[in-house]
Design an enzyme around this catalytic site. Structure first.
Site, short mmCIF file in Angstrom:
data_model
loop_
_atom_site.label_atom_id
_atom_site.label_comp_id
_atom_site.label_asym_id
_atom_site.label_seq_id
_atom_site.Cartn_x
_atom_site.Cartn_y
_atom_site.Cartn_z
N LYS B 104 0.89 -1.16 0.00
CA LYS B 104 0.00 0.00 0.00
C LYS B 104 0.93 1.21 0.00
O LYS B 104 1.67 1.46 0.96
CB LYS B 104 -0.88 0.00 1.25
CG LYS B 104 -1.78 1.21 1.31
CD LYS B 104 -2.85 1.05 2.38
CE LYS B 104 -3.76 2.26 2.37
NZ LYS B 104 -3.46 3.21 3.44
N GLY B 165 -7.96 9.81 9.66
CA GLY B 165 -8.26 9.99 11.09
C GLY B 165 -9.28 11.08 11.38
O GLY B 165 -9.58 11.35 12.53
N ALA B 191 -9.47 6.16 4.14
CA ALA B 191 -9.25 7.33 5.02
C ALA B 191 -10.48 8.21 5.20
O ALA B 191 -11.17 8.55 4.24
CB ALA B 191 -8.11 8.20 4.53
N GLY B 192 -10.70 8.54 6.45
CA GLY B 192 -11.73 9.52 6.80
C GLY B 192 -13.10 8.92 7.10
O GLY B 192 -13.99 9.65 7.52
N ASN B 213 -9.55 2.49 9.67
CA ASN B 213 -8.66 2.24 10.80
C ASN B 213 -9.07 3.04 12.04
O ASN B 213 -9.61 2.49 12.99
CB ASN B 213 -7.21 2.56 10.41
CG ASN B 213 -6.20 2.20 11.49
OD1 ASN B 213 -6.55 1.83 12.60
ND2 ASN B 213 -4.94 2.27 11.19
N THR B 214 -8.87 4.37 11.99
CA THR B 214 -9.05 5.18 13.21
C THR B 214 -10.41 4.97 13.88
O THR B 214 -10.49 4.77 15.09
CB THR B 214 -8.89 6.68 12.88
OG1 THR B 214 -7.58 6.88 12.35
CG2 THR B 214 -9.05 7.54 14.12
#
Lengths: 370, 263
Positions: B104, B165, B191-192, B213-214
């Site tokens: 990645k 995040g 992301a986001g 993830n976050t």
């Protein structure tokens, strides 16, 4: 342009006056904002904000969680020399102090590093006094190169260097720099730095600029709380951090603001900084500069360190010895300052896990650097 | 092949099939146990790991050894790389250490918002594709960059929904829609994404997968949050496959007003 140019446009007494005049409404309005102005930050470090410390803590906790997650990065200092040509009245390494002066050979320093490595440390901070004749550039390059094989991240907290020197050491594998201005109060600075190259306030002030220009990935700045008015010094620290973040946008900026500890020479802090004051600074900086690294030193007591972790901290030292050779001999004689948190890295890890944090030893890779 | 993988709606990346369209990250968890619990609950088969966080040469590294026991593809990422050279070097080190040659690609010179550098990402992608890697670049939601990367031979494009995040969801929806429309490789929204509904929204748009993830790692119950993202991803995918009715400005009666004409 360097931070000196910015600094010269700032009027310390005006900043001091502004922040001491902030009232509850200013504080409430600052806490409610998602993006704070510098003026809002002044409200958060004002005396008026002391009544809002809980709200600030909640806000800071939620920001640091989102931005950094449930992790704390651990590092350890490796003191390579306590020789020093400066006379800083608050420091154990003061040239006038009659202490045993020790400078480690490369092999001795590597032995110290091995002990840290066996404790799991992968992020190491090389520390020395102002000793350019013993802690030379070739010495730093060789030590960095040899440490680079085992340690993911190597940073310097030594006397200020030129940008060219930083470039050379960066090529050897060093990725970070920490330099404390100690205080942004020029008059006070002269009074507590009596001798040596450190008396040059502006050369020191521009050190992070030189490190940034040399491409160092991590730039740390700091003040000693207890020298001048801590609120005003924090106002300057935040200004400096914001400037560096914008200008050296490829580097991660972090701040430290340890309270002065007793050291050889019997120096007493010039002003009192309470635990609540420390909490106020951590949370205010976190709310204002969401992405800044905030370092918590072993100068604070274990119980307090544990309580401060969720309030915005991102990095902690663990198992620190602040005397050259201290890890091998397991002593802290001839130390720079008294360490309050003497827990081993393993104990600090256990504490962090208990608090719901993952202790992170490696957050960088030597592979990034040739 | 497991029963799950036999279903006919697998995502195929460089010839390899995955039944789960939710990929997850490993950062920001409070412990390795919490991370493993969340990965299991997510049903993810692709799990990304920051090379800077792991000791890739060390088989007892806690993250690597914890992931070793799971039936997943460990997808190393180059997060922290500031330019193409660093990203390429890191990818090669990972392969040399025994990782599969999947990467990645993240080139994020700004350590705060972690926004991807389009120029360096394209440069690194070209090198890594030639080098035999399966390359999955993290990019801003830029349709032209996505095309340029596909021309270079990458195997997915991974546009961001909003900054890493930030939990802001699909702020780049209009551009992602164009990327999907023009894509020749799977589009993974990365992301986001802050809630299962964001994942559903991305999948409804026609994204092939999402990466989270976050939102999982910092939630009070990471495993439950991971499971909710799995459900959101499936819900969005099924809605997309079923064909979402188009939106209208005005109400339309289920029984047409002109029905009498046909009586």
């Amino acid at each position: 342009m360097t931070f000196s140019d910015v600094f010269k446009t700032l009027d310390r007494s005006e900043i001091e006056e502004t922040l001491y005049k902030k009232d509850t409404n200013d504080v409430k309005s600052a806490i409610a904002k998602t993006k704070l102005t510098y003026d809002d930050f002044l409200a958060l470090i004002s005396p008026a904000a002391e009544a809002h410390i809980d709200e600030m803590a909640k806000r800071a906790n939620s920001i640091v969680k989102r931005r950094f997650g449930n992790v704390i990065n651990l590092y350890a200092p490796l003191y390579v020399s306590n020789e020093c040509t400066n006379s800083c009245v608050y420091c154990g390494f003061n040239v006038n102090n009659k202490i045993k002066r020790v400078s480690l050979t490369i092999d001795e320093a590597l032995k110290e590093a091995d002990i840290l490595y066996n404790h799991g440390i992968r992020d190491i901070l090389l520390v020395s006094g102002e000793a350019p004749k013993t802690v030379t550039i070739p010495y730093l390059k060789e030590l960095t190169q040899r440490l680079h094989r085992k340690f993911a991240s190597i940073a310097l907290e030594i006397y200020p260097l030129s940008a060219d020197d930083y470039r050379q050491i960066a090529r050897a594998g060093c990725d970070g720099l920490t330099i404390y201005q100690e205080s942004y109060d020029g008059e006070l600075y002269e009074k507590v730095h009596l001798k040596g190259r450190k008396r040059d306030f502006f050369y020191r002030l521009e050190t992070p600029d030189r490190g940034g220009a040399a491409g160092l990935r991590r730039l740390g700045i700091g003040i000693l709380m207890g020298l001048s008015d801590w609120r005003t010094d924090c106002a300057f620290l935040a200004k400096h951090a914001a400037y560096l973040t914008k200008k050296y946008w490829r580097s991660k900026i972090s701040v430290s603001f340890p309270r002065l500890r007793p050291a050889f020479g019997g120096f007493e802090p010039l002003c009192d900084v309470t635990d609540a004051n420390l909490v106020q600074v951590i949370t205010a900086l976190r709310i204002y500069l969401n992405d800044i690294g905030i370092v918590l030193s072993t100068r604070e007591k274990p119980a307090l360190r544990d309580s401060l972790v969720p309030l915005g901290i991102t990095q902690m030292s663990a198992g620190s010895k602040t005397t050259p050779g201290g890890y091998v001999t397991d002593t802290n004689s001839c130390e720079q300052f008294a360490v309050e948190d003497t827990r081993s890295p393993a104990d600090v890890c256990r504490m962090l896990s208990r608090l719901g944090y993952d202790p992170v030893f490696k957050d960088w890779d030597a592979g990034f650097i040739r | 092949m497991t029963a799950k993988q036999q279903s006919d709606d697998n995502i195929i990346i460089n010839g390899r099939e995955f039944s789960s369209r939710l990929f997850v990250g490993t950062g920001k968890f409070s412990s390795v146990q919490s991370m493993v619990g969340a990965i299991k609950a997510s049903g993810a088969e692709i799990v990304t790991v920051a090379l800077r966080r792991v000791d890739i040469d060390n088989p007892v590294d806690d993250i690597i050894s914890a992931l070793g026991g799971l039936d997943i593809l460990i997808l190393p990422n180059t997060s922290g790389a500031r330019n193409a050279d660093e990203a390429v070097r890191l990818a090669r080190l990972a392969r040399a250490a025994g990782c599969e040659p999947w990467i990645k690609l993240e080139v994020t010179p700004d350590p705060n918002y972690l926004l991807p550098d389009p120029i360096e990402t394209l440069k690194a992608a070209k090198i890594l594709v030639k080098d035999g890697f399966t390359v999955m670049p993290y990019i801003n939601a830029d349709p032209i960059l996505a095309k340029r990367l596909q021309d270079a031979g990458v195997h997915t494009v991974m546009p961001l929904g909003s900054p890493i995040g930030s939990n802001q969801g699909l702020r780049t929806k209009d551009s992602i829609r164009i990327i999907i429309e023009q894509a020749e490789v799977p589009v993974v929204v990365d992301a986001g994404l802050g809630a299962a509904s964001h994942a559903a929204q991305a999948m409804e748009l026609g994204a092939d997968a999402v990466l989270v993830n976050t939102a999982i790692a910092v939630s009070k119950n990471p495993a439950m949050m991971a499971h909710s993202f799995m459900l959101g991803t499936i819900a969005g995918r099924e809605a997309f496959l079923a064909g979402i009715p188009s939106k209208r400005e005005t109400a339309e009666a289920s029984s047409p007003l002109t029905g009498f004409l046909r009586e």
